[in-house]
Write an enzyme that holds these catalytic residues in place. Structure first.
Site, short mmCIF file in Angstrom:
data_model
loop_
_atom_site.label_atom_id
_atom_site.label_comp_id
_atom_site.label_asym_id
_atom_site.label_seq_id
_atom_site.Cartn_x
_atom_site.Cartn_y
_atom_site.Cartn_z
N CYS A 102 34.09 33.86 28.29
CA CYS A 102 35.36 33.10 28.84
C CYS A 102 35.16 31.93 28.00
O CYS A 102 34.35 30.97 27.98
CB CYS A 102 35.51 32.93 30.23
SG CYS A 102 36.67 32.23 31.02
N HIS A 144 39.57 40.76 33.30
CA HIS A 144 39.04 39.53 33.36
C HIS A 144 40.35 38.71 33.39
O HIS A 144 40.17 37.52 34.15
CB HIS A 144 38.38 39.50 31.97
CG HIS A 144 37.78 38.05 31.76
ND1 HIS A 144 36.48 37.81 31.58
CD2 HIS A 144 38.61 36.89 31.58
CE1 HIS A 144 36.35 36.64 31.30
NE2 HIS A 144 37.78 35.94 31.12
N GLU A 145 41.24 38.89 32.60
CA GLU A 145 42.51 37.90 32.58
C GLU A 145 43.34 37.80 33.90
O GLU A 145 43.96 36.78 34.29
CB GLU A 145 43.45 38.35 31.45
CG GLU A 145 42.80 38.28 30.22
CD GLU A 145 42.45 36.85 29.54
OE1 GLU A 145 42.84 35.98 30.40
OE2 GLU A 145 41.32 36.97 28.85
N HIS A 148 41.96 35.45 36.62
CA HIS A 148 42.16 34.13 36.31
C HIS A 148 43.41 33.74 36.91
O HIS A 148 43.38 32.69 37.57
CB HIS A 148 42.25 33.90 34.81
CG HIS A 148 40.99 33.43 33.96
ND1 HIS A 148 40.28 32.62 34.11
CD2 HIS A 148 40.54 34.33 32.92
CE1 HIS A 148 39.23 32.59 33.40
NE2 HIS A 148 39.51 33.61 32.58
NI NI Z 1 38.39 34.08 30.76
#
Ligand code: NI
Length: 190
Positions: A102, A144-145, A148
């Site tokens: 990341c 993953h995105e 966020h």
């Molecule tokens: Ni990330």
């Protein structure tokens, strides 16, 4: 366009729930998208979410390079995707551990469980609604995105922190796992 400063783990903007974007076609949103694409390219990431550039808004950009695996019905690779106010639905209960990195957790890699296949929908920058089904690396990057946007960094998803390693030492783990091909070895920086 401009290269923006990337927030690193510990900055509160990364733990906050990001807010929906009321007008996806607004000029300031278009400008932010351009800056995020430039920042992602400069940092050599696969993706970046607005909170990572200190903007608590529900916007991500990413791309997934084509791999040697033959894509079947669901997409594995993806060209540059720009997603505003995205939503995600798992298409399977199966999860696979795979290595991730990341841009907000620089220098580290960790092994994270993700759904093997997901469907995601969002508003595109032109205001149109879009939906895709994907699997594998593409599904991993998307999960993953999107995390966020909910204040979640990948180490918070890790079941075993002994799988958190420095990039400089990653070669040892990759070599170990070459003998165990059921898990993804490729490392991703999102
Ligand atoms: Ni990330």
């Amino acid at each position: 366009m401009a290269i923006l400063k990337i927030a690193r783990m510990g900055h509160p903007v990364l733990r906050r729930r990001a807010q929906p974007i009321a007008d996806p076609t607004a000029p300031q949103v278009r400008r932010l998208i351009g800056d995020m694409i430039e920042t992602m390219a400069d940092a050599e990431g696969l993706g970046i979410a607005a909170p990572q550039v200190h903007v608590a808004a529900r916007l991500v950009v990413f791309h997934v390079p084509a791999e040697t695996d033959e894509a079947e019905e669901k997409e594995e690779a993806a060209p540059l995707r720009i997603l505003i106010n995205p939503a995600l639905e798992p298409l399977t209960e199966e999860m696979t551990l795979g290595w991730e990195g990341c841009l907000s957790v620089p220098g580290l890699r960790g092994k994270v469980p993700r759904y093997d296949a997901v469907r995601y929908s969002a508003t595109a920058p032109d205001g149109q609604s879009v939906t895709w089904d994907c699997e594998g690396t593409h599904a991993r990057v998307v999960q993953h995105e999107f995390d966020h946007l909910d204040g979640i960094l990948y180490p918070m998803r890790m079941p075993d922190l002994s799988d958190l390693v420095f990039e400089s030492e990653f070669k040892y783990r990759a070599a170990d796992e070459a003998a165990a091909p059921t898990e993804e070895v490729a490392a991703r920086a999102d």
